[in-house]
Design an enzyme around this catalytic site. Structure first.
Site, mmCIF file in Angstrom:
data_model
loop_
_atom_site.group_PDB
_atom_site.id
_atom_site.type_symbol
_atom_site.label_atom_id
_atom_site.label_comp_id
_atom_site.label_asym_id
_atom_site.label_seq_id
_atom_site.Cartn_x
_atom_site.Cartn_y
_atom_site.Cartn_z
ATOM 1 N N ASP A 497 0.939 -1.012 0.386
ATOM 2 C CA ASP A 497 0.045 -0.127 0.049
ATOM 3 C C ASP A 497 0.819 0.992 0.072
ATOM 4 O OD1 ASP A 497 -2.470 1.644 -0.004
ATOM 5 O OD2 ASP A 497 -2.051 0.920 2.389
ATOM 6 N N GLU A 500 2.599 4.609 -4.923
ATOM 7 C CA GLU A 500 2.773 6.268 -5.184
ATOM 8 C C GLU A 500 4.131 6.478 -5.199
ATOM 9 O OE1 GLU A 500 -0.148 5.687 -2.792
ATOM 10 O OE2 GLU A 500 -0.899 4.307 -4.687
ATOM 11 N N ASP A 573 -9.211 4.073 -2.422
ATOM 12 C CA ASP A 573 -9.854 4.569 -1.053
ATOM 13 C C ASP A 573 -11.050 5.162 -1.775
ATOM 14 O OD1 ASP A 573 -7.716 4.063 1.115
ATOM 15 O OD2 ASP A 573 -7.280 5.381 1.185
HETATM 16 C C1 NOJ Z 1 -4.631 2.882 2.222
HETATM 17 C C2 NOJ Z 1 -5.335 2.524 1.731
HETATM 18 O O1 NOJ Z 1 -5.970 2.385 0.863
HETATM 19 C C3 NOJ Z 1 -6.288 1.852 3.124
HETATM 20 O O2 NOJ Z 1 -6.911 0.008 2.157
HETATM 21 C C4 NOJ Z 1 -5.595 0.624 3.887
HETATM 22 O O3 NOJ Z 1 -6.261 0.193 4.775
HETATM 23 C C5 NOJ Z 1 -4.652 2.264 4.628
HETATM 24 N N1 NOJ Z 1 -4.095 2.907 3.836
HETATM 25 C C6 NOJ Z 1 -3.710 2.113 6.055
HETATM 26 O O4 NOJ Z 1 -3.367 1.164 5.674
#
Ligand code: NOJ
Length: 900
Positions: A497, A500, A573
């Protein structure tokens, strides 16, 4: 859980673009190119050199006397690569490494025609040609004498050649007065200053797609599948960014980028692949424009065309034109270039349960048990960042996860898996062994001053691994070995995660472009590759952990072309509202047609809380999509499927079970993606390339060639319109077996339980019969085959089987691919390929045939080496459905069923 994390201040009132992110108006190189003037280039035709792999020409810009080198390389697989670099750069420009999987076999070209104005070269026995024009320079690609694509058709070729930095003289400080020249070496956005060590180095060009009025691709954007004309607003942006609760119907760049644009018309599918990893924009202009389309018919003789203008901040022009001619060939050409979808382990196609966060081991075990209590199958439970010791990846919170290996054993005894998150930032902690190892090994990205770059993310101050460095990747991969990664077991899998990369408080929440990577390359050159490289290193780490024998599973948020080789991608998200459910379908389709076939969206929406109806509809849609995971934020209420009353639990249970029953079909589709490049999820036009009514549809999709899905994505719906394409097609409702003629839009009444899915006449679909608690149990179940007859009484389909987890299918050909073929009332089960041998006991227990016009008198089974036998069957006249039961036919054996 340690400290409380505040939800970000996101409200519908603040669109993402207006807050911390740029619009194209904030981007100096974009403005320079759009403002022009665009210099005209001259092809020096007498510099042409023909080589084994194509042709080279010098291009001269008469005003500046700067020269470029153009190479044109056609390949055996119907692609043409156009590469433009400086003829004599003062230093090398960045060329994207590691994305293309080997060089496709080049073709020799020969001169067809030559004049002072142009030269025409041909290959593949004259079927394909390129014509290079002297002035102004343009390059046409012709197939069977028809011009398909013109490179630099509008003369937008732009190439900022590298220069020595200006000396600080009074003259140059005068220059700084001008807004455009002042941003050549230094650009400011909000409080961020970007020092451009190489000065201006942007590139761009336009390509005209003749006869096309539908283009797709270029993920990742939260927008329709068909790309919009950008004249009325922002260009499509390709710059990987962490955009929490992104706006929908926006061309703003999200977490990953695939610079592949796919154009389609009834008799041709084309692709433009722009291999550049720096910040990139794409403008799309349709002619006649949409406006003209609606109001006034275009003047006679006006040809349709789509002009695509690509602009990148740096690097070289490296553009591959994929010539199709059909969607299948296009997918195959693209997969030959950037790699095929990795074949996932079977468990990864099951259902995944995630939240940020499950609190502790007892919580995980209770959720796991909840699935059994409520009779809902699932395969994987996930742990987010809170499982770590202070956001140090590769560690476990000693208080809440003291026995991680025992937890994994607990799950593994039920044949279930654990996934944990591993982000690319490392906490700045000189007391942490792994941090020190990374620092001493030179594995961190540096800032422009040459110091280790210090950013901020979940752990607070942190540094970022330089995955572009092969040594760093090798070191990082090694961290996943069972010895190094304490508390890990072979049933632990990974989630990358924030790659980017996300940098809290950084420019646009990412790393400054002037940070420095391995080889001295600025971050700007390879920004869009960062996540791709982490994904690569993680997948390779998991493979190495098993000594090369087991398939990895790694989910990534950031990606680039080629990421399909390393695992799955999700759309980041999103929010628990209906519009995000709706947009998830075109987003997943865009990923699917650009190679990233194993993709999905957070079920229920990451941020906020879905109402129960939305949650049910989201499960229904996602159960029919490649990657199927429920996930939500730390601020969202608990959302396990049994928390909303029996009606909701039952609806969710039904679709999860249907998903599990359909796994033999999904797995076969993934085998197909892995070997041919065809994605499991397909826009309708991929299957109905000549049917223009399908070209803009993006609320429906095909799963393989056989199933058409039209999930309900609006609240309170009592009726839904479903386009059933193809006037000679027959479609069968998979729930009622009712048949419908194609070439029409059906109005279908729906209740909360309805998930509209239709099987196409002419197809065969295999499903497991019975139930279990996870993919491993479903794999042991017998199968049903549903044969949906076409109007000519034909049907065809395949089934792929292997051990579901190892590389034996590849290394020892331990697989089997069977073909079911129905013709004149005889269903044959035969090998679909001579390759492969896989011993398994899977049996076909029952057969359903849809569209049987008359009640049969007998059904006879022929099995080689055994006496013919007649089988018990049932015929339902109203739905024309024949069911043959108690068959018990081994799927690996050849047999035949005759309906008399
Ligand atoms: C951002 C991610 O997109 C999300 O899925 C994750 O729960 C949070 N970071 C925390 O790690």
């Amino acid at each position: 859980m340690s400290e409380v994390i505040e939800p970000p201040p996101v409200s519908a009132a603040v669109p993402a673009e207006q807050s911390k992110f740029k619009t194209s108006d904030d981007v100096a190189f974009y403005k320079r190119q759009i403002r022009g003037p665009n210099p005209q280039y001259r092809t020096l035709l007498d510099t042409m050199v023909l080589t084994e792999r194509g042709a080279r020409f010098e291009l001269l810009q008469p005003d500046s006397q700067k020269s470029l080198l153009l190479s044109v390389s056609p390949c055996k697989n119907n692609t043409v690569r156009i590469l433009i670099d400086e003829l004599q750069p003062i230093k090398a420009r960045y060329r994207v490494p590691d994305v293309l999987v080997g060089e496709p076999q080049g073709e020799r070209m020969s001169v067809e025609r030559q004049s002072k104005d142009s030269v025409t070269l041909s290959w593949s026995s004259g079927r394909h040609q390129v014509r290079v024009w002297h002035f102004p320079f343009r390059l046409e690609i012709l197939c069977e004498d028809e011009v398909m694509v013109t490179f630099n058709s509008k003369g937008k070729l732009w190439f900022e050649t590298l220069q020595e930095p200006p000396r600080a003289t009074s003259e140059s400080s005068e220059q700084l007065e001008d807004e455009h020249t002042s941003s050549l070496w230094k650009e400011t956005f909000k409080e961020f200053v970007d020092i451009k060590a190489n000065g201006p180095s942007s590139i761009g060009s336009d390509l005209c797609l003749h006869g096309f009025s539908h283009v797709y691709g270029l993920p990742e954007h939260a927008d329709d599948l068909q790309l919009r004309d950008t004249r009325d607003g922002e260009p499509y942006r390709l710059y990987n960014l962490d955009v929490f609760a992104y706006d929908v119907y926006s061309r703003f760049g999200l977490y990953g980028s695939v610079p592949l644009l796919v154009a389609h018309k009834p008799d041709r599918t084309l692709g433009l692949f722009w291999l550049n990893a720096s910040e990139t924009y794409v403008n799309v202009h349709y002619s006649p424009s949409e406006h003209q389309d609606d109001q006034t018919p275009p003047a006679k003789g006006v040809q349709k065309q789509t002009d695509v203008h690509w602009l990148s901040e740096s690097g070289v022009i490296d553009c591959v034109v994929l010539l199709g001619p059909g969607p299948q060939q296009l997918f195959s050409q693209y997969a030959q270039l950037t790699g095929y979808q990795a074949l996932p382990p079977l468990f990864a196609l099951g259902y995944h349960q995630c939240r940020w966060n499950y609190n502790d081991e007892a919580d995980v075990k209770a959720v796991d048990a909840g699935f059994d209590q409520h009779d809902i199958p699932y395969d994987v439970i996930w742990l987010d960042i809170e499982h770590t010791d202070g956001k140090r990846y590769f560690t476990w919170d000693p208080e809440h996860f003291p026995e991680p290996a025992e937890l994994q054993h607990h799950l593994q005894r039920k044949k279930r898996k654990l996934v944990v998150i591993s982000d690319p930032h490392f906490k700045f902690d000189p007391g942490w062994l792994l941090y020190n190892e990374a620092r001493e090994g030179g594995h961190f990205v540096r800032d422009r001053e040459g110091q280790i770059y210090l950013g901020s993310c979940w752990p607070g101050a942190c540094s970022y691994l330089d995955f572009s460095n092969p040594d760093t990747r090798a070191w990082y991969s090694g961290c996943f070995s069972l010895e190094e990664y304490k508390g890990s077991t072979p049933s632990l899998f990974l989630w990358n995660d924030m790659n980017e990369p996300s940098v809290f408080g950084g420019p646009e929440q990412t790393m400054p472009k002037d940070a420095v990577h391995h080889g001295g390359w600025e971050h700007r050159e390879l920004h869009n590759l960062y996540g791709f490289y982490q994904h690569m290193a993680t997948a390779e780490g998991l493979i190495a952990r098993s000594g090369g024998s087991e398939r990895p599973f790694v989910l990534t948020r950031s990606f680039f072309a080629g990421s399909q080789r390393y695992g799955a991608v999700w759309t980041g998200d999103n929010v628990a509202t209906w519009e995000y459910l709706e947009i998830s379908i075109p987003m997943i389709l865009s990923l699917s047609i650009t190679g990233i076939a194993f993709c999905g969206a957070d079920v229920g929406g990451f941020f906020r809380d879905p109402e129960p109806e939305l949650l049910v509809r989201w499960y229904q849609a996602a159960a029919l999509q490649p990657f199927f995971r429920s996930h939500c934020a730390i601020w969202s209420k608990r959302r396990e499927p049994w928390l909303f009353g029996e009606e909701v639990t039952a609806a969710i249970r039904t679709v999860i079970k249907q998903r599990y029953c359909l796994l033999p079909f999904w797995y076969t589709l993934f085998h197909q993606a892995h070997t041919s490049g065809l994605p499991p999820l397909r826009p309708l036009w991929v299957e109905f390339p000549r049917d223009e009514s399908t070209f803009s549809v993006d609320n429906q999709y095909m799963i393989g060639g056989a199933l058409l899905a039209c999930p309900v994505i609006k609240p309170g719906v009592e009726e839904i319109k479903v386009l059933l394409p193809g006037s000679d097609e027959v479609w069968y409702d998979v729930h009622s077996a009712e048949s419908y003629k194609g070439g029409r839009t059906l109005s279908l009444p729906v209740t909360l339980d309805t998930v509209p899915v239709f099987q196409r006449g002419g197809s065969v679909v295999c499903r497991s019969v019975g139930s279990g608690s996870c993919t491993a149990e479903y794999k042991e179940l017998p199968l049903n085959i549903t044969v949906a007859l076409s109007s000519q009484g034909l049907a065809d389909g395949e089934l792929y089987l292997d051990d579901g987890h190892s590389f034996s299918y590849r290394d020892r050909k331990a697989f089997c691919l069977r073909r079911f073929n129905m013709l004149s009332g005889r269903l044959l089960c035969r090998p679909a390929s001579e390759d492969g041998a896989f011993d398994c006991d899977t049996v076909i227990q029952s057969l359903t045939v849809l569209g049987v016009k008359n009640k049969p008198s007998t059904v006879v089974v022929h099995l080689s080496g055994a006496k013919d036998s007649s089988a018990a069957f049932q015929y339902t006249e109203t739905s024309r459905m024949l069911t043959v039961s108690d068959l018990n036919l081994r799927v690996t054996k050849d047999w035949e069923i005759q309906i008399l």
